[in-house]
Design an enzyme around this catalytic site. Sequence first.
Site, PDB file in Angstrom:
ATOM      1  N   GLY A  64       0.803  -1.222   0.000  1.00  0.00           N
ATOM      2  CA  GLY A  64       0.000   0.000   0.000  1.00  0.00           C
ATOM      3  C   GLY A  64       0.831   1.266   0.000  1.00  0.00           C
ATOM      4  N   CYS A  65       2.146   1.136  -0.205  1.00  0.00           N
ATOM      5  CA  CYS A  65       2.989   2.325  -0.300  1.00  0.00           C
ATOM      6  C   CYS A  65       3.483   2.440  -1.741  1.00  0.00           C
ATOM      7  CB  CYS A  65       4.201   2.219   0.612  1.00  0.00           C
ATOM      8  SG  CYS A  65       3.779   1.940   2.333  1.00  0.00           S
ATOM      9  N   GLN A  66       3.602   3.682  -2.226  1.00  0.00           N
ATOM     10  CA  GLN A  66       4.109   3.882  -3.577  1.00  0.00           C
ATOM     11  C   GLN A  66       5.620   3.640  -3.622  1.00  0.00           C
ATOM     12  OE1 GLN A  66       4.101   7.668  -6.021  1.00  0.00           O
ATOM     13  NE2 GLN A  66       2.011   6.997  -6.297  1.00  0.00           N
ATOM     14  N   SER A  67       6.283   3.932  -2.494  1.00  0.00           N
ATOM     15  CA  SER A  67       7.710   3.638  -2.392  1.00  0.00           C
ATOM     16  C   SER A  67       7.862   2.342  -1.606  1.00  0.00           C
ATOM     17  CB  SER A  67       8.398   4.774  -1.655  1.00  0.00           C
ATOM     18  OG  SER A  67       7.749   4.996  -0.430  1.00  0.00           O
TER      19      SER A  67
END
Lengths: 144, 410
Positions: free
Chosen positions: A51-54
């Site tokens: 759920g994190c872009q990074s």
Amino acid sequence: MASIREIQDELIDDFSFLEDWTDKYAFLIDLGKTLEPMPAESKTEENLIRGCQSKVWLTAAMKDGFVHFQADSDAFISKGMVALLVKVYNHQKPEDILHEKLDLLERIGLHEHLSPNRSNGLASMHKQLRNFALVFHSQNQIAG
Amino acid sequence: MAATARIDWSAVRADFPILRETVHGKPLVYFDNAATSQKPQVVIDALVDYYTRYNSNVHRGVHHLSQTATNAYEATRLKVQALINAKEPAEIIFTKGTTDAINLVASSWGGQHVGPGDEILISALEHHANLVPWQMLCEAKGAKVVVAPINTRGELEMEKFQLLLNERTKLVAVSWISNALGTVNPVKEIIAAAHARHIPVLLDAAQAAPHSTIDVQALGVDFLVFSAHKMLGPTGIGVLYGKRALLDLMPPYQGGGDMIDRVTFEKTTYNVLPLKFEAGTPNIADGIAFGEAIDYLTRIGLENIEAREQELLAYATRQIKTIPGIRIIGEAADKRSVLSFMAGNLHPYDIGILLDQMGIAIRTGHHCAQPLMDIFEIPGTCRASFAFYNTEAEIDYFIQSLRKVQTMLS
């Protein structure tokens, strides 16, 4: 060791001196740089927070009844965000992590990163920290 | 330059109320147009007008409101037909959007025509919307998705594409313009190559329809899909164009009301085109407002819009190259609207978050094209995408802000 409440209050105090958004983000980025280095072998697919872009890795271990967190990220701001949470919850008892309210993010104006937008990972990071605490807490109860 | 000189672009910009908003106390700079465009006041008004004056269910009502709503909704079908020069309105199927339209073709046409060992040829530039439905179809049928490669500039390698066409290829499904890089694919050449082998072609025109004039008859394309929301219209409505000869033979996609001819408990016969593919109460309000969006685009002229956006893209590309460490991802000779880039080793997420603090909306990440990011060996890009209502002054502010972000992160 300061309590979760005391650490939050201290951080809220730190942030209250930062009026400009650039200072706030610079502080967050610097906070990321204070994280204890995470061993390369811990940076696995398994330890990635969804759920994190990074990429954000998080691990946890129990030491003498307290939870010890390690974290890292390939982006500066995500690293600062996870460092903020680790600073609040590191070396605390699992039950304290589960029961103490987190109001720091609202108070320092980072709550917009808690939105369910899929690119914002702060909510996922928080959830994962609590999941670790929950596991350790239930292990304690079984053992106890 | 000459083509766009006659249009007062600042007056055009004033038609978009959202562009007067502020974000974090700064004027909004909206460079996420490839994700969705902003809406002119006439489109917003059309939605309010519909619900205020003639909200009613379409197609079967005999009363006045239903007639009015039906006429307005069906008028959009005629506008779409004219916009893309389809032979007849029955070839225009309304869907929820591009993704829904591709799923319709994959399920209905694919279900009928694709079998074990067959191949669907796509390109490495595809959005997940033009990849995953084919993967799902192929998995169910024992068929295979074949991917035509691109070069380092982000252009389709046409010789390799030609070689991948064979007797097992059942369909070519490619994007006209890449959402992640802005590459314009040589669609005429692609269609000619596929048709020479009697293979039908589906074009994902989601990024083309907002920027280019489309003539499906001149192209000879078999299926063409796009979304209203990327071309000034509302979300939740889009188009599947198909040649009647193909659509007529395809089974319905979903069952329900509106798509039927005669229903008994034993058997149902289906309605004719286009309603055969439009089960249930359609998206009436958004369909009507989409018609307003098409009128608006047509009034300005898509050729003027395209020329203006090319000016903005060229200007932004020139300006961003003055910043040290910038790497443009996707340098195709023919590009539209999209400026995808990396700033040194900085994570796009960091750049996106900090630009947002300065009121600038860009997109960061994989742009729903993860395999494409893998080809360039990057986690994602920063993507600024322009529309005709953007300005050079906004680009200047963006470049200045990007320099500030670099300093903050260094």
